[in-house]
Enzyme design. Structure first.
Site, PDB file in Angstrom:
ATOM      1  N   ASP A 193      -6.920  -1.884  -4.454  1.00  0.00           N
ATOM      2  CA  ASP A 193      -7.861  -1.392  -3.280  1.00  0.00           C
ATOM      3  C   ASP A 193      -8.745  -0.570  -3.992  1.00  0.00           C
ATOM      4  OD1 ASP A 193      -6.354  -2.974  -1.511  1.00  0.00           O
ATOM      5  OD2 ASP A 193      -5.394  -1.071  -0.825  1.00  0.00           O
ATOM      6  N   ASP A 228       1.047  -1.096  -0.214  1.00  0.00           N
ATOM      7  CA  ASP A 228      -0.156  -0.075   0.116  1.00  0.00           C
ATOM      8  C   ASP A 228       0.841   1.100  -0.009  1.00  0.00           C
ATOM      9  OD1 ASP A 228      -2.474  -1.461   0.090  1.00  0.00           O
ATOM     10  OD2 ASP A 228      -2.388  -1.445   2.279  1.00  0.00           O
TER      11      ASP A 228
END
Length: 160
Positions: free
Chosen positions: A136, A119
């Protein structure tokens, strides 16, 4: 196979390719791991977070079993959606399913290859506390479209 199913599969492939290409750039070209966090523009930062859990860090640090359990679950969801999309007759639903499949599989690649999801998109200075990635985003946007299509989209009434 219907044109909408082909479209969903193409979207899934595009999300996977974009997700993995951006992650490659962030890790191997930009070397974000050496910098940890870098301001891009205003409240947008690149901040490296290794997410071993699921959304919002849930199950983070729960052990290596989560890596495999979450990967198997995500592949199962992607397969189920991939089968369902063969009968889809609405564009928004096909888009939603393609985005979700691509996002789920993009993160599975990270879990299997790296042991955690990479991330790096950080908007926490705007009050959004989670760091996320392209995959995501695909899952989130796909889920919103899926809910909209299921509950809010106008439907034509069948004529008797």
């Amino acid at each position: 196979m219907t044109p909408l199913a082909r479209l969903a599969y193409a979207i899934a492939a595009a999300v996977i390719l974009l997700d993995q290409a951006v992650k490659f750039w962030v890790l191997s070209v930009f070397h974000l791991a050496d910098k940890v966090s870098v301001q891009v523009l205003g409240p947008f930062w690149l901040s490296l977070v290794w997410n071993q859990g699921v959304s919002y860090g849930f199950l983070n640090g729960a052990g290596d079993w989560t890596r495999w359990a979450l990967s198997i679950f995500a592949v199962g969801v992607a397969v189920a959606l991939g089968l369902w999309v063969r009968w889809v007759d609405r564009l928004v639903l096909a888009l939603a399913i393609g985005l979700i499949i691509g996002g789920a599989l993009g993160n599975v690649i990270d879990r299997v290859r790296l042991g955690a999801v990479t991330d790096f998109l950080d908007f926490s200075r705007l009050g959004f506390p989670w760091v996320f990635n392209v995959a995501d985003s695909g899952v989130s946007i796909g889920a919103v479209l899926l809910v909209w299509d299921t509950f809010l989209a106008p439907r034509k009434r069948a004529t008797p």
